[in-house]
Design a protein around this motif. Structure first.
Motif, PDB file in Angstrom:
ATOM      1  N   ASP A  53       0.828  -1.224   0.000  1.00 37.65           N
ATOM      2  CA  ASP A  53       0.000   0.000   0.000  1.00 37.65           C
ATOM      3  C   ASP A  53       0.854   1.262   0.000  1.00 37.65           C
ATOM      4  O   ASP A  53       0.584   2.203   0.748  1.00 37.65           O
ATOM      5  CB  ASP A  53      -0.953   0.006   1.199  1.00 37.65           C
ATOM      6  N   THR A  54       1.906   1.273  -0.797  1.00 37.34           N
ATOM      7  CA  THR A  54       2.839   2.382  -1.018  1.00 37.34           C
ATOM      8  C   THR A  54       3.789   2.634   0.157  1.00 37.34           C
ATOM      9  O   THR A  54       4.567   3.589   0.114  1.00 37.34           O
ATOM     10  CB  THR A  54       2.120   3.718  -1.373  1.00 37.34           C
ATOM     11  N   TYR A  55       3.766   1.809   1.189  1.00 33.19           N
ATOM     12  CA  TYR A  55       4.638   1.989   2.348  1.00 33.19           C
ATOM     13  C   TYR A  55       5.540   0.779   2.567  1.00 33.19           C
ATOM     14  O   TYR A  55       5.150  -0.360   2.287  1.00 33.19           O
ATOM     15  CB  TYR A  55       3.813   2.193   3.628  1.00 33.19           C
ATOM     16  N   ILE A  56       6.742   1.025   3.085  1.00 29.75           N
ATOM     17  CA  ILE A  56       7.557  -0.048   3.635  1.00 29.75           C
ATOM     18  C   ILE A  56       7.127  -0.202   5.092  1.00 29.75           C
ATOM     19  O   ILE A  56       7.335   0.693   5.911  1.00 29.75           O
ATOM     20  CB  ILE A  56       9.054   0.252   3.523  1.00 29.75           C
ATOM     21  N   LYS A  57       6.537  -1.355   5.388  1.00 31.53           N
ATOM     22  CA  LYS A  57       5.879  -1.535   6.683  1.00 31.53           C
ATOM     23  C   LYS A  57       6.614  -2.455   7.641  1.00 31.53           C
ATOM     24  O   LYS A  57       6.338  -2.449   8.846  1.00 31.53           O
ATOM     25  CB  LYS A  57       4.465  -2.093   6.469  1.00 31.53           C
ATOM     26  N   LYS A 100       7.093   5.996   3.310  1.00 31.30           N
ATOM     27  CA  LYS A 100       6.600   5.986   1.942  1.00 31.30           C
ATOM     28  C   LYS A 100       7.781   6.288   1.019  1.00 31.30           C
ATOM     29  O   LYS A 100       8.252   7.427   0.966  1.00 31.30           O
ATOM     30  CB  LYS A 100       5.500   7.033   1.770  1.00 31.30           C
ATOM     31  N   PRO A 101       8.274   5.294   0.278  1.00 29.43           N
ATOM     32  CA  PRO A 101       9.442   5.526  -0.575  1.00 29.43           C
ATOM     33  C   PRO A 101       9.277   6.709  -1.524  1.00 29.43           C
ATOM     34  O   PRO A 101      10.260   7.393  -1.836  1.00 29.43           O
ATOM     35  CB  PRO A 101       9.583   4.211  -1.343  1.00 29.43           C
ATOM     36  N   LYS A 102       8.047   6.953  -1.968  1.00 28.22           N
ATOM     37  CA  LYS A 102       7.824   8.051  -2.910  1.00 28.22           C
ATOM     38  C   LYS A 102       8.269   9.391  -2.334  1.00 28.22           C
ATOM     39  O   LYS A 102       8.607  10.315  -3.075  1.00 28.22           O
ATOM     40  CB  LYS A 102       6.353   8.104  -3.307  1.00 28.22           C
ATOM     41  N   ASP A 103       8.294   9.501  -0.993  1.00 26.50           N
ATOM     42  CA  ASP A 103       8.714  10.745  -0.353  1.00 26.50           C
ATOM     43  C   ASP A 103      10.230  10.917  -0.334  1.00 26.50           C
ATOM     44  O   ASP A 103      10.729  11.972   0.050  1.00 26.50           O
ATOM     45  CB  ASP A 103       8.196  10.797   1.093  1.00 26.50           C
TER      46      ASP A 103
END
Length: 201
Positions: A53-57, A100-103
């Motif tokens: 879900d767009t996060y490394i959890k 969130k890797p996108k950040d």
């Protein structure tokens, strides 16, 4: 020790609590899939970052090499996957503050491999990617960004030596033909006395 990235959008809720990775051995058409082939390369002590879900959890540590296993009960997920695949025992610790890797793409983008990258250069995930290797530099950056406490992780998730008892557990699992690997892992952990570390951490 190697670093890996696993995309678990469909299976996070099963694999991370259950302590495993699972993939088919081939694509639905029978062709090779490098992201499934990588399951055969992971080794005890390798790190794997869980992306969902767009996060490394979560961060996992591989416990055992891949073995052939029936498909776990993923409920509605993976309905088009074959009934047999690769199973890798993996213990996870979930991050209190997932990232969130996108950040962080200004730092991540230069470290993406040219082949089998887990993300697009803009930070969006890539459908079709399950497990893929990442570089030491990329892995070290993710450890820094997630503030992973490697001392705790290595103490609590370090693979145990393979014993005769564990071989007996594997045989017990096969004989019982249990539905879903969550039940399998519960049997193994009960026999081995594992699982307590998660509440301690």
């Amino acid at each position: 020790m190697r670093y890996w990235w696993v995309n678990q959008n469909q299976t996070y809720e099963f694999e991370v609590p259950g302590g495993f990775l699972w993939s088919p051995k081939t694509r639905a058409d029978g062709g090779r899939n490098p992201f499934y082939d990588f399951m055969k390369e992971v080794a005890p002590g390798d790190y794997v970052f869980s992306f969902s879900d767009t996060y490394i959890k979560a961060l996992g540590v591989i416990q055992r090499r891949a073995v052939t296993s029936p498909k776990p009960n993923f409920r509605t997920a993976g309905s088009n996957w074959s009934d047999e695949g690769w199973y890798v025992q993996t213990e996870f610790i979930e991050f209190e503050d997932p990232i969130k890797p996108k950040d962080f793409m200004d730092q991540i983008a230069p470290l993406l491999p040219e082949k089998y990258a887990p993300l697009q250069p803009n930070g969006n995930g890539l459908q079709g990617v399950y497990l893929t290797e990442i570089s030491q530099e990329f892995g070290n950056l993710l450890l820094l960004l997630t503030k992973a406490n490697l001392k705790v992780i290595n103490q609590e998730l370090n693979p145990l030596p393979i014993s005769d008892e564990e071989d007996e557990i594997e045989e017990e699992i096969k004989m019982k033909h249990l539905e879903g690997d969550l039940e399998k892992v519960q049997i193994a952990k009960a026999r081995k006395g594992q699982g307590i570390f998660k509440s301690n951490v």
